[in-house]
Motif scaffolding. Structure first.
Motif, short mmCIF file in Angstrom:
data_model
loop_
_atom_site.label_atom_id
_atom_site.label_comp_id
_atom_site.label_asym_id
_atom_site.label_seq_id
_atom_site.Cartn_x
_atom_site.Cartn_y
_atom_site.Cartn_z
N GLU A 89 0.83 -1.20 0.00
CA GLU A 89 0.00 0.00 0.00
C GLU A 89 0.87 1.26 0.00
OE1 GLU A 89 -3.22 0.15 2.86
OE2 GLU A 89 -3.41 -2.03 2.76
N ILE A 90 1.93 1.24 0.81
CA ILE A 90 2.85 2.39 0.85
C ILE A 90 3.48 2.59 -0.53
CG2 ILE A 90 5.04 3.22 1.79
CD1 ILE A 90 4.19 1.83 4.45
N PHE A 91 3.90 1.49 -1.15
CA PHE A 91 4.48 1.56 -2.50
C PHE A 91 3.47 2.16 -3.48
CE2 PHE A 91 4.87 -0.32 -6.72
CZ PHE A 91 6.13 0.11 -7.08
N ASN A 92 2.23 1.67 -3.43
CA ASN A 92 1.20 2.17 -4.34
C ASN A 92 0.94 3.66 -4.11
OD1 ASN A 92 0.86 -0.27 -5.65
ND2 ASN A 92 -0.82 -0.92 -4.35
N ASN A 93 0.89 4.08 -2.83
CA ASN A 93 0.69 5.50 -2.52
C ASN A 93 1.85 6.33 -3.05
OD1 ASN A 93 -1.71 4.95 -1.22
ND2 ASN A 93 -0.80 4.93 0.81
N HIS A 94 3.05 5.82 -2.88
CA HIS A 94 4.24 6.52 -3.38
C HIS A 94 4.17 6.65 -4.90
CE1 HIS A 94 8.40 7.82 -3.61
NE2 HIS A 94 8.60 6.90 -4.54
N LEU A 95 3.78 5.56 -5.55
CA LEU A 95 3.68 5.56 -7.01
C LEU A 95 2.62 6.55 -7.48
CD1 LEU A 95 4.77 4.20 -9.55
CD2 LEU A 95 3.02 2.45 -9.28
N ILE A 96 1.47 6.55 -6.82
CA ILE A 96 0.39 7.47 -7.18
C ILE A 96 0.85 8.92 -7.00
CG2 ILE A 96 -1.88 8.34 -6.44
CD1 ILE A 96 -2.58 5.34 -5.86
N ASN A 97 1.53 9.20 -5.89
CA ASN A 97 2.03 10.56 -5.65
C ASN A 97 3.05 10.97 -6.72
OD1 ASN A 97 0.45 10.93 -3.37
ND2 ASN A 97 2.05 10.24 -1.98
N THR A 98 3.91 10.06 -7.10
CA THR A 98 4.91 10.35 -8.13
C THR A 98 4.24 10.62 -9.47
OG1 THR A 98 6.53 8.97 -6.98
CG2 THR A 98 6.95 9.44 -9.30
N ILE A 99 3.27 9.79 -9.82
CA ILE A 99 2.54 9.98 -11.08
C ILE A 99 1.81 11.32 -11.07
CG2 ILE A 99 0.58 9.14 -12.46
CD1 ILE A 99 1.53 6.27 -11.68
N THR A 100 1.18 11.65 -9.95
CA THR A 100 0.46 12.93 -9.84
C THR A 100 1.41 14.10 -10.02
OG1 THR A 100 -1.17 11.93 -8.36
CG2 THR A 100 -1.00 14.33 -8.32
N LEU A 102 4.28 14.11 -11.61
CA LEU A 102 4.71 14.15 -13.02
C LEU A 102 3.63 14.75 -13.91
CD1 LEU A 102 6.51 10.70 -13.36
CD2 LEU A 102 7.56 12.98 -13.49
N GLU A 103 2.37 14.38 -13.64
CA GLU A 103 1.27 14.94 -14.42
C GLU A 103 1.17 16.44 -14.20
OE1 GLU A 103 -2.02 12.54 -13.12
OE2 GLU A 103 -1.66 11.00 -14.64
N GLU A 104 1.33 16.88 -12.95
CA GLU A 104 1.27 18.31 -12.65
C GLU A 104 2.40 19.06 -13.36
OE1 GLU A 104 1.36 18.40 -8.39
OE2 GLU A 104 -0.78 17.96 -8.21
N MET A 105 3.59 18.46 -13.36
CA MET A 105 4.71 19.10 -14.04
C MET A 105 4.46 19.16 -15.53
SD MET A 105 8.08 17.82 -11.87
CE MET A 105 8.41 16.54 -13.00
N THR A 106 3.87 18.12 -16.10
CA THR A 106 3.57 18.09 -17.53
C THR A 106 2.53 19.15 -17.87
OG1 THR A 106 4.07 15.73 -17.61
CG2 THR A 106 2.79 16.63 -19.43
N ILE A 107 1.48 19.23 -17.04
CA ILE A 107 0.42 20.22 -17.28
C ILE A 107 1.00 21.63 -17.13
CG2 ILE A 107 -1.70 21.21 -16.31
CD1 ILE A 107 -2.52 18.28 -15.63
N ASN A 108 1.76 21.87 -16.08
CA ASN A 108 2.36 23.19 -15.88
C ASN A 108 3.33 23.53 -17.00
OD1 ASN A 108 0.88 23.61 -13.56
ND2 ASN A 108 2.50 22.87 -12.20
#
Length: 115
Positions: A89-100, A102-108
């Motif tokens: 679960e911690i890994f999945n949360n970390h992965l989700i945060n990282t993806i988010t 990256l998406e924010e950086m891409t959008i910005n």
């Protein structure tokens, strides 16, 4: 006393700190398995599996029971399975945060390109 507990935790997590040992524990969550079953499931040589089982046995994370000519291994505590689940679960949360992020950086980054 607290220092002893911290040392126990450090030693415990060191024993878990190997991908093959984690895979062995994940297999044992479903119940006892013989060395041959573990080797077959992991597609690893006997020496590699035996070496990792030895580390896990030394830290009382798994135990073996001999039945006839086979040794069957089990988790010493069912909470180890829960610990592995929490780690996932911690890994999945970390992965989700990282993806988010990256998406924010891409959008910005895209917004700046459009200005």
């Amino acid at each position: 006393m607290e220092e002893g507990l911290q040392q126990f935790k450090a030693d415990f997590f060191k024993a878990l700190a190997h991908p093959l040992r984690i895979r062995i524990l994940e297999l044992l969550v479903d119940g006892k398995k013989s060395v041959n079953e573990i080797q077959s499931c992991l597609e690893k040589e006997g020496s590699a599996v035996s070496q990792q089982l030895s580390v896990l046995r030394a830290k009382n994370i798994v135990y073996g029971i001999k039945e006839g000519k086979k040794v069957y291994y089990s988790l010493s505590d069912p909470m180890i399975g829960e610990l592995l689940g929490v780690a996932k679960e911690i890994f999945n949360n970390h992965l989700i945060n990282t993806i988010t992020r990256l998406e924010e950086m891409t959008i910005n980054g895209s917004d700046e390109d459009n200005i």
